[in-house]
Design an enzyme around this catalytic site. Structure first.
Site, short mmCIF file in Angstrom:
data_model
loop_
_atom_site.label_atom_id
_atom_site.label_comp_id
_atom_site.label_asym_id
_atom_site.label_seq_id
_atom_site.Cartn_x
_atom_site.Cartn_y
_atom_site.Cartn_z
CG HIS A 11 4.01 12.96 16.49
ND1 HIS A 11 4.09 13.90 17.49
CD2 HIS A 11 4.81 11.94 16.87
CE1 HIS A 11 4.91 13.44 18.43
NE2 HIS A 11 5.36 12.26 18.08
CE LYS A 59 9.39 16.53 13.71
NZ LYS A 59 10.73 16.03 13.93
NE ARG A 104 13.72 6.43 41.36
CZ ARG A 104 13.22 5.28 40.94
NH1 ARG A 104 12.49 4.55 41.73
NH2 ARG A 104 13.48 4.85 39.72
CE LYS A 156 4.59 10.31 22.36
NZ LYS A 156 5.06 9.49 21.24
CE LYS A 202 8.41 3.49 16.18
NZ LYS A 202 9.03 4.80 16.32
CG ASP A 217 5.01 6.04 19.31
OD1 ASP A 217 5.32 6.71 20.32
OD2 ASP A 217 5.81 5.77 18.40
CD GLU A 263 9.45 6.91 13.44
OE1 GLU A 263 10.36 7.40 14.10
OE2 GLU A 263 8.46 6.37 13.96
CG HIS A 301 8.93 16.03 18.79
ND1 HIS A 301 8.24 14.89 19.09
CD2 HIS A 301 9.70 15.71 17.73
CE1 HIS A 301 8.57 13.93 18.24
NE2 HIS A 301 9.47 14.40 17.39
#
Ligand code: BG6
Length: 464
Positions: A220, A162, A24, A128, A310, A215, A196, A158
């Site tokens: 994944h 890898k 935009r 995603k 996480k 997520d 992570e 993704h």
């Protein structure tokens, strides 16, 4: 954009590739290029060469537009036609929009005939999350298929881009030594960890409604499961590869409401509810562990333990294929010690390589044993950083190879596995939502849970 620039640098982009951005905000072509130059320079570091960038950026254009304004899509369409000047061209529409605009964007492209392939291939790349549950994923697939044929659709995960994930396929299907062992006769269990150390940062708006299951698991982790468990396709061709992956998901035993509590762990890192944008009293899990079984001849009875979180101890993605112990041990491993069985550890990231853990004789010490490893490291064998996943994936989309993209049925099957878990967590409130301190390997309950099976996680932050 960094991936496209790097592809250009490596001379992999087809000649006369043009890139058109649209959003935009109003930008001139030049202002848009400048903005991208800054972010690309930041992202690509030493790979950024201003002279080369300027050459590349000559083919970057911008057209402002609002999805809600039909005339804006018309303006974009005429700009693309003008750039192409009637030549037969491959066009890729890459939806970098927020997911709630996917359907509308696709419909608008359809309404202007922009998916018609009379003047060259037209493809669409969709990021995603592809839906938020099975029902919404199905609905989105229907909407997409009203405009694009499945062969035109490239759903990105993704993880498949890898190098280390693709190398799993090579490890399994270009080497004969592992295949005879890769089944229930020799494998005790498989563990897939995507840990992570980062927290959710400024992503609460998305993350608090998604949580770790949507997520990370639906996409994944299930992709890693498929690659670990699939049969060899007869050729490395998009549909043959995806057929085999889909068969894995079809064989995954669904966790119905009575089995979710014992086969899953969910937890939230301490302090999550204080993160900016997180709802007061949010019950969103930031960590989960799930035990799945694959009901087929190869894997019957072999548990696959998947976990992701996480704010964990470190960033590491690894697949551990844990083999069975020798049927009879003739060496005395030491008091009360059972020697650990062999395992193959596939390091996806940030360590990149493979280790085979095996027992070795400790020299000069009678017959004492120690676990050692045979190792392969990408960086020792192939100097230089591995390419980013997006380089491979965008190039595949450009050349029309969908092998590393998720097919409609694959995405729906994945949701079919995850949905009952999410539903049970939410509606039955089981298992409890545990807490863990940032920097741990998830909650202690996740350890106890796997110990109950007489097994353990491989909690290591590998430096290969
Ligand atoms: C994304 C998730 O898909 O993958 C993020 O939305 C996550 O939450 C990221 O951090 C992990 O990707 P990678 O490549 O860093 O393992």
């Amino acid at each position: 954009m960094p991936a496209l620039y790097r592809l250009y640098r490596k001379k992999r982009l087809p000649p006369a590739t043009r890139i058109v951005g649209s959003s935009r905000t109003a930008f001139s072509h030049e202002a848009f290029r400048q903005k991208l130059a800054e972010s690309t320079a930041k992202f690509t570091g030493n790979d950024f060469d201003p002279t080369l960038w300027n050459e590349f950026a000559k083919n970057v254009f911008y057209q402002a537009g609002d999805l809600d304004q039909p005339n804006d899509m018309a303006a974009l369409a005429s700009m693309l036609d003008e750039l192409e000047q009637g030549a037969s061209t491959t066009r890729i529409y890459y939806l970098a929009t927020a997911p709630q605009f996917y359907e509308e964007t696709v419909a608008r492209l359809g309404a202007r005939g922009m998916a018609d392939q009379h003047n060259g291939p037209r493809r669409i790349v969709i990021e995603k999350p592809f839906g938020t549950d099975l029902a919404t994923a199905r609905k989105l697939n229907v909407a997409v298929h009203e405009v694009f044929a499945e062969s035109q659709v490239y759903r990105i995960d993704h993880y498949l881009g890898k190098e280390t994930v693709q190398n799993m396929l090579v490890l399994r299907f270009a080497n004969a030594v592992f295949e005879p062992l890769w089944n229930r006769n020799y494998v005790d269990h498989v563990k897939i960890t995507v840990a992570e150390d980062g927290k959710i940062g400024r992503r609460a708006g998305y993350y608090d409604s998604a949580g770790v299951m949507r997520d990370m698991f639906q996409n994944h982790l299930l992709q890693l499961l498929m690659i670990s468990a699939m049969e060899v396709p007869s050729q490395f061709e998009a549909d043959l590869v995806r057929n085999e992956k889909v068969k894995v998901l079809q064989a995954v035993r669904r966790l119905d409401v009575d089995h979710v509590a014992e086969n899953t762990v969910r937890a939230q890192y301490a302090g999550y509810t204080q993160e900016p944008g997180v709802a007061v009293g949010s019950q969103t899990p930031t960590f989960a562990a799930v035990k799945l079984f694959i009901d087929n001849w190869r894997w019957q009875g072999v548990p696959f333990y998947l976990r992701s979180g996480k704010a964990m101890n470190c960033r590491t993605t690894q697949i551990v294929v844990q083999f069975r112990s020798p049927p009879h041990m003739v060496f005395d491993a030491g008091k009360h010690r059972v020697p650990e069985a062999n395992r193959l550890v596939i390091h996806i990231q940030p360590a990149e390589g493979i280790q085979l853990h095996l027992q070795t004789k400790v020299p000069d010490a009678g017959m004492r044993l120690r676990l050692t490893d045979l190792g392969f490291r990408f960086d020792a064998e192939f100097p230089g950083a591995l390419p980013e996943a997006y380089e491979r994936l965008l190039l595949d989309a450009i050349t029309g190879d969908a092998s590393l993209f998720a097919r409609a049925d694959e995405v729906e099957l994945a949701w079919g596995i995850v949905d009952p878990i999410l539903r049970t967590w939410q509606e039955q409130g089981v298992p409890d939502l545990y807490k863990y301190e940032a920097g741990n390997w998830g909650p202690i309950e996740a350890q106890k849970w796997i110990w109950r099976d007489g097994r353990d996680w491989l909690d290591s932050c590998p430096v290969l």
